[in-house]
Design a protein around this motif. Structure first.
Motif: not given
Ligand SMILES: [Ca+2]
Ligand SMILES: [Ca+2]
Length: 348
Positions: A254-272
């Motif tokens: 359940g841990f978010l897969m974020l690469d700290a070296d790339r400063s990746e951030v969590p996001f949620g997106l809904i497209l239509y």
């Protein structure tokens, strides 16, 4: 490791809350290729008091009053402002017939509602079991009153309001499992699923490119991404559209897969994605890099329903935070943009 221990503790707290019926619930994953049996008729809504109530995945998100969605929580107001919460009395909520839906099928009439009558998260400031018990067809686990629907509660119940935070109700044809909630329960007779609804159709390179474009426009550095699509006739014009849910992937724990070296951030997106293949952003939320793990969140789909029977479909989703969460409904407004029209809050 420190982060993992802290998050594990928080998850344990959320799991403990599940015992009271108020916690983050597991994402329901539909079987691939399941198709809805069609939208059904869109009957006029004619309930006596002209109001409809909506429980999404068990949470009371709000109501329809004079044709306008009313949110259970007004997030624009501060926590300590009483006007933040729309008050619903038990008498008004349960004197109606309800129907239920899963995310991909109509379940039909609901004959029971199980209400947690205890004290604490998801319940009341003081226990109300004795208040509800005389009107319950039975009690479950000593503190869940199972009301027959519709239930004519006496006048006193007009002054007993639904808890503002973490209020879950199990509504079903017959409540058998207190931890199971239908994707939607409502007394609106015109509520329906889209024609030709299908979840998890996979996604195309065009979809991936649209996700990348939306995130780049928002300036988001993102990494591993989970994508889920739903297709159906979401605007009742006989042609098929799709809704794409994309968010930061999580590992098996359940841990978010974020690469700290790339400063990746969590996001949620809904497209239509309209039938003319044009994409629009329904919803986007971005967070901070890995440094503050307590600000992490995940967005999950809850369903796509026409809640008010006007032929235009609403999108329901939930946001799972550190120790709490919210369930919300997005609706297209008259100007064509998407607004959050109803919200419930839960957690511990
Ligand atoms: Ca359509
Ligand atoms: Ca609608």
């Amino acid at each position: 490791m420190t982060f993992k221990r802290i998050l594990a503790a928080a998850l344990a707290a959320v799991m403990a809350c599940a015992l009271f019926g108020c916690a983050a619930k597991d994402e329901k994953k539909p079987d691939a290729g399941q198709t809805a049996p069609g939208g059904g008729s869109r009957a006029e809504y004619t309930d006596a008091d002209g109001k409809a109530y909506y429980f999404i995945n068990g949470s009371l998100v709000g109501s329809l009053e004079n044709g306008v969605f009313v949110s259970a929580v007004d997030e624009s107001l501060p926590w300590d402002d009483d006007r933040r919460y729309h008050r619903y009395s038990f008498r008004e909520l349960f004197s109606h017939e309800y129907v239920c839906f899963e995310r991909d099928s109509a379940l039909g009439a609901a004959h029971e509602a199980a209400i947690y009558t205890g004290e604490g998260p998801g319940g009341f400031s003081e226990e109300k079991t004795d208040t509800f018990a005389p009107y319950a067809s039975r009690m479950e686990q000593d503190c869940f009153a199972v009301l027959p629907l519709p239930c004519e509660l006496p006048e006193d119940f007009a002054g007993i309001y639904a808890p503002e935070y973490g209020f879950y109700v199990n509504i079903s044809d017959e409540v058998r499992d207190l931890s199971e909630y239908p994707a939607l329960a409502t007394n609106h007779r015109g509520a329906c699923l889209p024609d030709g609804l299908s979840w998890d159709n996979g996604y195309s390179e065009r979809d991936e490119a649209a996700i990348a474009r939306a995130l780049e426009t928002a300036g988001v550095v993102y990494g591993e991404t989970d994508i889920l699509t739903a297709s159906g006739d979401f605007d009742s014009d006989g042609r098929t559209e799709s809704v794409i849910f994309a968010g930061t992937a999580a590992d098996a724990e359940g841990f978010l897969m974020l690469d700290a070296d790339r400063s990746e951030v969590p996001f949620g997106l809904i497209l239509y994605c309209d039938d003319n293949d044009e994409y629009e952003t329904v919803y986007i939320r971005t967070g901070e890099p890995l440094t503050d793990i307590t600000s992490h969140f995940r967005i999950f789909p809850e369903g796509i329903f026409d809640l008010d029977g006007d032929g235009s479909f609403e999108i329901a989703a939930s946001s799972h935070e550190w120790e709490w969460g919210s369930t919300f409904v997005l609706s297209r407004n008259a100007a064509g943009a998407w607004d959050t029209v109803m919200t419930a809050e839960w957690g511990n």
